[in-house]
Design a protein around this motif. Structure first.
Motif, PDB file in Angstrom:
ATOM      1  N   GLY A  86       0.804  -1.213   0.000  1.00 28.90           N
ATOM      2  CA  GLY A  86       0.000   0.000   0.000  1.00 28.90           C
ATOM      3  C   GLY A  86       0.835   1.261   0.000  1.00 28.90           C
ATOM      4  N   GLY A 189      -5.391  -1.983   8.447  1.00 28.58           N
ATOM      5  CA  GLY A 189      -5.925  -1.704   7.126  1.00 28.58           C
ATOM      6  C   GLY A 189      -7.319  -2.251   6.921  1.00 28.58           C
ATOM      7  N   ALA A 193      -8.950   1.244   9.025  1.00 29.29           N
ATOM      8  CA  ALA A 193      -9.023   2.114   7.848  1.00 29.29           C
ATOM      9  C   ALA A 193     -10.365   2.834   7.846  1.00 29.29           C
ATOM     10  N   TRP A 300      -6.094   5.383  -0.629  1.00 28.07           N
ATOM     11  CA  TRP A 300      -5.324   4.142  -0.607  1.00 28.07           C
ATOM     12  C   TRP A 300      -5.012   3.721  -2.028  1.00 28.07           C
TER      13      TRP A 300
END
Length: 438
Positions: A86, A189, A193, A300
Motif C-alpha cells: 500500500g 488496514g 481504515a 489508498w
C-alpha cells in the motif's frame, strides 16, 4: 536415415535445454481482492509476450499478506520478486532501502499520466518506488430500491445522521436485510481504515502536536459509540469478522442496504454477472458529521513494488510495467468492459468517454480522490501525514492492536469506553517506547 534423424532430434533438444534453463520464475505476492484475481486470469497476455518469464502467485488475505511481506522484506528474505503493498508502506520502505526505484520504465509507460496525488504518495524525492495497480478513496454505496421502499433519501453528500436514519429504516432482519454493512474485522488496514476515516469526519485525530494519543477526547468517543450502536441496530450478525471482501459478498447478495467502503468496490457491486442488485446501486460521498467539514480523507492504493532483495529485478520490472500500464487497462476493457478497468490511477482513464459511459461511479471516484488531503487528514492540527492511517513505521502494530480493541466492542465483549481507555493506554505506551512522547 533413422540414426541421422535421431541425432538431429537430440541436437535440437540439446539446443533447447539452455533456453529452458534460462527461464526466469517471478514469485508475486498479492492480495485476494477481485482486481488482483482478474489480473492473474489475464497474465497469459504477459507470458505470451515474455516467454522467458514464468509467474508464480502467492495470493493471501489482506492481513496475512501484510504480515508475510513485511517480515520477508524487513529480513531481506528474498522470498518474493514482486510484492503488492500500500501507499502506507512505500515511502517508509523506500527510505529504508527495502525497495528498488522504478527508473528506466518503458517510454510508453507514461508515468506523467498517473494521477498526481497517487504518484506523490509512491515517490521519494521525485523517484517512483512502486507503481499503482489501482487507487481508491471511500464512498457510500446503497440500494436505491430499499431506500425508496423505506421512504428515505440519501443525498449526494450525506451526513452521518442521514445515513443512520436511512440504515435503520432499511433494516429488515427477518428477511436478512441489514441496513448497513461496515468493516469490523481487526487490522490497521481493515476496521481501522474505516474507523480512522470516520473519526476524521467527526473531527477526531490520532495524535495531538506532542504525539499524545487522542482516544480520551469526545470526538473519538462519539465516533466509536455511534459505530457500535448502528452496527448493533442495523448491521449483520458476526460483523466483527467482516472485512472488505465479506461485506462485498453481502452487498452483492442483496443483504445490505448501505455499504460504506472503498470506491474500488463500485465496479463489483454494479457488475450484473456478480451482483444480484447491480441495477439498483446508488452512490454518494463519504459522510461527514454535522458541522465538520471533513469527508474522511481516505486515500489508498494497492501497488506493485520490487524488493531490494530480489535477484530478478529486470524481469520483475517488466511485469510491474505490464500490470500497471495503459495497455493493461485496455486489455481489461476488451475482456470485461470499461467498468472493470482498474480505477484511480491514470488521468487518461477519466478522460475516456467510454469509461465514463460504462462506469456511473467514475466522476464520484475521481472527485473523492481529488478531494483528499493527506497532509492534513483531521480538522485539528496534527504532526503526522496520511489519510485513513498515520504515516509512521509504528502505526502498523499500533493500528492493529487498537483495531482488536474496537473489534471486541462490535462483538459485544467490551464497552466502547473500555476499548477507548485500552487504546489510549497501549498507544501511549508504544509511542513513549518509540521516543515520540518525551
Amino acid at each position: 536415415m533413422l540414426i541421422r534423424s535421431l541425432l538431429g532430434a537430440c541436437a535440437v533438444s540439446a539446443l533447447a535445454l539452455p533456453a529452458l534453463a534460462q527461464q526466469t520464475t517471478l514469485t508475486i505476492a498479492t492480495v485476494n481482492n477481485g482486481d488482483m484475481i482478474r489480473m492473474q486470469k489475464l497474465t497469459g497476455d504477459f507470458t505470451t509476450k515474455h516467454p522467458d518469464i514464468r509467474l508464480q502467485w502467492v495470493t493471501l488475505e489482506e492481513n496475512i499478506l501484510r504480515q508475510r511481506v513485511t517480515t520477508d522484506i524487513a529480513t531481506k528474505g528474498g522470498q518474493y520478486d514482486v510484492v503488492t503493498i500500500g501507499n502506507y508502506e512505500v515511502p517508509i520502505w523506500a527510505k529504508q532501502n527495502w525497495l528498488l526505484p522504478l527508473d528506466g520504465l518503458p517510454e510508453d509507460y507514461d508515468a506523467d499520466d498517473l494521477l498526481p496525488a497517487v504518484r506523490r504518495g509512491l515517490s521519494v524525492e521525485d523517484t517512483l518506488y512502486a507503481a499503482p495497480f489501482y487507487a481508491e478513496s471511500a464512498m457510500v454505496m446503497y440500494r436505491k430500491d430499499l431506500a425508496e421502499k423505506a421512504g428515505v433519501t440519501i443525498s449526494e453528500s450525506p451526513t452521518w445522521g442521514e445515513i443512520f436514519t436511512a440504515a435503520r429504516a432499511m433494516t429488515d432482519k427477518s428477511a436478512e436485510i441489514y441496513g448497513i454493512c461496515l468493516r469490523g474485522k481487526a487490522g490497521w488496514g481493515e476496521n481501522m481504515a474505516f474507523l480512522s476515516a470516520m473519526a476524521n469526519s467527526y473531527g477526531a485525530s490520532w495524535f495531538d502536536m506532542d504525539w499524545k494519543p487522542q482516544f480520551d477526547q469526545p470526538e473519538w468517543h462519539d465516533t466509536l459509540t455511534d459505530y457500535v450502536t448502528i452496527m448493533a441496530e442495523a448491521g449483520p450478525p458476526g460483523a466483527s469478522t467482516n472485512g472488505f471482501n465479506e461485506n462485498l459478498a453481502l452487498f452483492q447478495q442483496g443483504k445490505c442496504g448501505i455499504w460504506i467502503d472503498a470506491t474500488v468496490a463500485a465496479s463489483f457491486v454494479t457488475d450484473p454477472g456478480e451482483s444480484q442488485v447491480a441495477d439498483q446501486v446508488g452512490f454518494a460521498r463519504f459522510p461527514n458529521k454535522e458541522g465538520v467539514d471533513n469527508h474522511g480523507n481516505w486515500l489508498w492504493s494497492w501497488n506493485l513494488g520490487i524488493p531490494a532483495s530480489t535477484t530478478k529485478a529486470e524481469a520483475a520490472k517488466e511485469f510491474v510495467a505490464w500490470a500497471t500500464s495503459k495497455g493493461y487497462t485496455e486489455l481489461v476493457a476488451a475482456q470485461e468492459g470499461w467498468r472493470a478497468a482498474p480505477p484511480g490511477t491514470r488521468t487518461s482513464l477519466y478522460d475516456n468517454p467510454e469509461y465514463e459511459k460504462d462506469a456511473p461511479f467514475a466522476k464520484l471516484t475521481l472527485a473523492s480522490i481529488d478531494g483528499v488531503n493527506t497532509d492534513q487528514s483531521s480538522v485539528k492540527e496534527t504532526p503526522y501525514t496520511g489519510g485513513q492511517f498515520v504515516s509512521i513505521p509504528e502505526f502498523q502494530a499500533i493500528g492493529t492492536a487498537v483495531g482488536q480493541q474496537f473489534a471486541a466492542t462490535v462483538a459485544g465483549q467490551v464497552k466502547p469506553e473500555q476499548a477507548l481507555t485500552s487504546a489510549q493506554q497501549l498507544t501511549t505506551r508504544e509511542m513513549t517506547r518509540a521516543g515520540y512522547i518525551k
